[in-house]
Design a protein around this motif. Structure first.
Motif, PDB file in Angstrom:
ATOM      1  N   THR A 155       0.794  -1.229   0.000  1.00 33.62           N
ATOM      2  CA  THR A 155       0.000   0.000   0.000  1.00 33.62           C
ATOM      3  C   THR A 155       0.824   1.275   0.000  1.00 33.62           C
ATOM      4  O   THR A 155       0.262   2.362  -0.121  1.00 33.62           O
ATOM      5  CB  THR A 155      -0.936   0.048   1.229  1.00 33.62           C
ATOM      6  OG1 THR A 155      -0.173  -0.093   2.428  1.00 33.62           O
ATOM      7  CG2 THR A 155      -1.987  -1.048   1.156  1.00 33.62           C
ATOM      8  N   ARG A 156       2.152   1.180   0.109  1.00 31.91           N
ATOM      9  CA  ARG A 156       2.925   2.422   0.258  1.00 31.91           C
ATOM     10  C   ARG A 156       3.657   2.818  -1.028  1.00 31.91           C
ATOM     11  O   ARG A 156       3.256   3.724  -1.724  1.00 31.91           O
ATOM     12  CB  ARG A 156       3.912   2.301   1.422  1.00 31.91           C
ATOM     13  CG  ARG A 156       3.225   2.122   2.770  1.00 31.91           C
ATOM     14  CD  ARG A 156       4.189   2.316   3.910  1.00 31.91           C
ATOM     15  NE  ARG A 156       4.539   3.717   4.103  1.00 31.91           N
ATOM     16  CZ  ARG A 156       5.503   4.152   4.915  1.00 31.91           C
ATOM     17  NH1 ARG A 156       6.236   3.271   5.578  1.00 31.91           N
ATOM     18  NH2 ARG A 156       5.751   5.430   5.058  1.00 31.91           N
ATOM     19  N   ASP A 199      -5.402   2.604   2.301  1.00 34.87           N
ATOM     20  CA  ASP A 199      -5.504   1.599   1.248  1.00 34.87           C
ATOM     21  C   ASP A 199      -5.999   2.253  -0.038  1.00 34.87           C
ATOM     22  O   ASP A 199      -7.125   2.737  -0.094  1.00 34.87           O
ATOM     23  CB  ASP A 199      -6.468   0.500   1.684  1.00 34.87           C
ATOM     24  CG  ASP A 199      -6.765  -0.488   0.573  1.00 34.87           C
ATOM     25  OD1 ASP A 199      -5.927  -0.621  -0.329  1.00 34.87           O
ATOM     26  OD2 ASP A 199      -7.836  -1.120   0.621  1.00 34.87           O
ATOM     27  N   PRO A 200      -5.170   2.301  -1.090  1.00 31.42           N
ATOM     28  CA  PRO A 200      -5.597   2.935  -2.336  1.00 31.42           C
ATOM     29  C   PRO A 200      -6.431   2.037  -3.233  1.00 31.42           C
ATOM     30  O   PRO A 200      -6.923   2.478  -4.278  1.00 31.42           O
ATOM     31  CB  PRO A 200      -4.266   3.273  -3.017  1.00 31.42           C
ATOM     32  CG  PRO A 200      -3.341   2.193  -2.548  1.00 31.42           C
ATOM     33  CD  PRO A 200      -3.764   1.862  -1.143  1.00 31.42           C
ATOM     34  N   HIS A 211       4.727   8.438  -4.932  1.00 27.40           N
ATOM     35  CA  HIS A 211       4.420   7.869  -3.608  1.00 27.40           C
ATOM     36  C   HIS A 211       5.660   7.388  -2.864  1.00 27.40           C
ATOM     37  O   HIS A 211       5.563   6.519  -2.000  1.00 27.40           O
ATOM     38  CB  HIS A 211       3.393   6.733  -3.722  1.00 27.40           C
ATOM     39  CG  HIS A 211       2.192   7.073  -4.533  1.00 27.40           C
ATOM     40  ND1 HIS A 211       1.272   8.031  -4.144  1.00 27.40           N
ATOM     41  CD2 HIS A 211       1.751   6.616  -5.741  1.00 27.40           C
ATOM     42  CE1 HIS A 211       0.320   8.137  -5.055  1.00 27.40           C
ATOM     43  NE2 HIS A 211       0.596   7.303  -6.039  1.00 27.40           N
ATOM     44  N   THR A 256      -0.683  -2.558  -8.503  1.00 27.79           N
ATOM     45  CA  THR A 256      -1.236  -1.979  -9.728  1.00 27.79           C
ATOM     46  C   THR A 256      -0.774  -2.743 -10.954  1.00 27.79           C
ATOM     47  O   THR A 256      -1.569  -3.049 -11.861  1.00 27.79           O
ATOM     48  CB  THR A 256      -0.826  -0.501  -9.845  1.00 27.79           C
ATOM     49  OG1 THR A 256      -1.360   0.224  -8.733  1.00 27.79           O
ATOM     50  CG2 THR A 256      -1.338   0.112 -11.138  1.00 27.79           C
ATOM     51  N   ARG A 277       2.772  -0.816  -3.558  1.00 25.91           N
ATOM     52  CA  ARG A 277       1.597  -0.183  -4.178  1.00 25.91           C
ATOM     53  C   ARG A 277       1.657  -0.287  -5.688  1.00 25.91           C
ATOM     54  O   ARG A 277       0.675  -0.649  -6.356  1.00 25.91           O
ATOM     55  CB  ARG A 277       1.523   1.276  -3.738  1.00 25.91           C
ATOM     56  CG  ARG A 277       0.386   2.072  -4.348  1.00 25.91           C
ATOM     57  CD  ARG A 277       0.323   3.450  -3.746  1.00 25.91           C
ATOM     58  NE  ARG A 277      -0.787   4.230  -4.268  1.00 25.91           N
ATOM     59  CZ  ARG A 277      -1.296   5.290  -3.661  1.00 25.91           C
ATOM     60  NH1 ARG A 277      -0.800   5.692  -2.496  1.00 25.91           N
ATOM     61  NH2 ARG A 277      -2.299   5.958  -4.199  1.00 25.91           N
ATOM     62  N   HIS A 278       2.802   0.021  -6.256  1.00 23.72           N
ATOM     63  CA  HIS A 278       2.952  -0.061  -7.710  1.00 23.72           C
ATOM     64  C   HIS A 278       2.922  -1.514  -8.187  1.00 23.72           C
ATOM     65  O   HIS A 278       2.469  -1.793  -9.306  1.00 23.72           O
ATOM     66  CB  HIS A 278       4.240   0.630  -8.146  1.00 23.72           C
ATOM     67  CG  HIS A 278       4.180   2.124  -8.025  1.00 23.72           C
ATOM     68  ND1 HIS A 278       3.667   2.930  -9.012  1.00 23.72           N
ATOM     69  CD2 HIS A 278       4.557   2.956  -7.023  1.00 23.72           C
ATOM     70  CE1 HIS A 278       3.735   4.202  -8.636  1.00 23.72           C
ATOM     71  NE2 HIS A 278       4.275   4.236  -7.424  1.00 23.72           N
TER      72      HIS A 278
END
Length: 324
Positions: free
Chosen positions: A9-10, A37-38, A162, A18, A14-15
């Motif tokens: 999530t950071r 949480d994105p 991010h 995705t 995160r990436h």
């Protein structure tokens, strides 16, 4: 294909989530839930502490094709993960800091890794980071020899949207807010960097195509020196700056040392990325990577100022240099 991301999530995690979602994976994220949480309903969530075996066991109950470990900092954590996720293809993030020999470039399987003592393996200090990552790579290699489909990916310093470390943000902030940027040494510091989206893509590709037991370096295709990074950032920010270099004696007037500046390194740090490229991986052109990085930087509240000298101290050095 089902994937589990430990972390997620950071920044790199995160990436990576995705990248996996965009590639058609069903993704589960395992973390402590300490950060926003994105992804919300786009992924399944399992809350837990990766250092607790019972928590990892709950995550391992799923039918997983791929496990990507973004937050492994101690060898024993990786041993446990490989044991519990033994039926999955497991990829852990190592580091270019695992290399214990200063060579140009550093090559997988050729350049020596750090040794790691039992005391270092359980330590949490920055001084033991490289040895711990080197031992993690050896755990991966040993596990593969016993039949595990485990691999590692070694990035150098990572930049991009991010980035909570704010090391790269320091320089973007300086370029965006000042006409003159103080750079240690002659501005020729050469430190291999890598765009975070390229790391995420490398993790997926290695999970799909990597050879068990192998480590894969990942890094930008181009290697600008520090002063060139500042020029590239100025172009991307549509501004102009004067780069002012200062040697150790000149920095000393404000009690500064070169290594107080983010990304500075006295000896070049370069990783050979041919092994990863052979799997079909390609780096994002730096101009594209910078554009995406800067868009998110300006939308954030990150400045990176805590990572480098105070501007007041830099101004003292600049004032002295103006008199020379």
């Amino acid at each position: 294909m089902n994937a589990l991301v430990i972390g997620g999530t950071r920044f790199i995690g995160r990436h990576t989530v995705t990248e996996l979602l965009d590639s058609g994976y069903a993704v589960t994220v395992f973390n402590r839930g300490n950060h926003d949480d994105p992804f919300e309903e786009r992924v399944e969530h399992v809350e837990g502490d990766r250092t607790k075996r019972t928590d990892l066991e709950r995550a391992a109950e799923r039918d997983l094709d791929v496990v990507i470990d973004c937050v492994a900092y101690h060898p024993e954590e990786v041993r446990t993960a490989i044991e519990l996720f033994g039926d999955s293809r497991y990829v852990v993030i190592s580091s270019g800091a695992a290399y214990g020999s200063e060579e140009i470039p550093k090559r997988e399987g050729e350049t020596a890794l750090h040794d790691c003592t039992a005391e270092q393996a359980t330590d949490d200090s920055q001084e033991t980071y490289g040895p711990r990552k080197a031992e993690i790579d050896r755990v991966v290699s040993d596990a593969a020899a016993d039949g595990a489909e485990a691999m590692s990916v070694r990035p150098p310093v990572v930049y991009g949207p991010h980035d909570y470390t704010e090391r790269f943000d320091y320089w973007l902030d300086r370029v965006d807010n000042h006409d003159r940027v103080l750079v240690p040494g002659d501005g020729d510091c050469l430190r291999h960097l890598v765009f975070v989206e390229d790391v995420a893509r490398a993790l997926r590709i290695v999970a799909e195509e990597g050879a068990p037991g192998a480590a894969y370096n990942v890094g930008d295709r181009r290697l600008p020196i520090l002063s060139e990074w500042i020029e590239l950032a100025a172009d991307a920010l549509d501004t102009e700056v004067e780069i002012v270099t200062a040697n150790e004696r000149e920095l000393a007037v404000a009690d500064l040392e070169p290594d107080e500046f983010p990304l500075y390194r006295s000896y070049p740090h370069v990783l050979d990325t041919h092994r990863l490229s052979a799997l079909g991986w390609e780096a994002t052109p730096i101009e594209e990577a910078l554009a995406r990085t800067i868009d998110e930087h300006r939308a954030s509240d990150r400045t990176g100022r805590k990572n480098g000298p105070d501007r007041e101290a830099e101004e003292r050095v600049l004032s002295v240099l103006d008199t020379l």
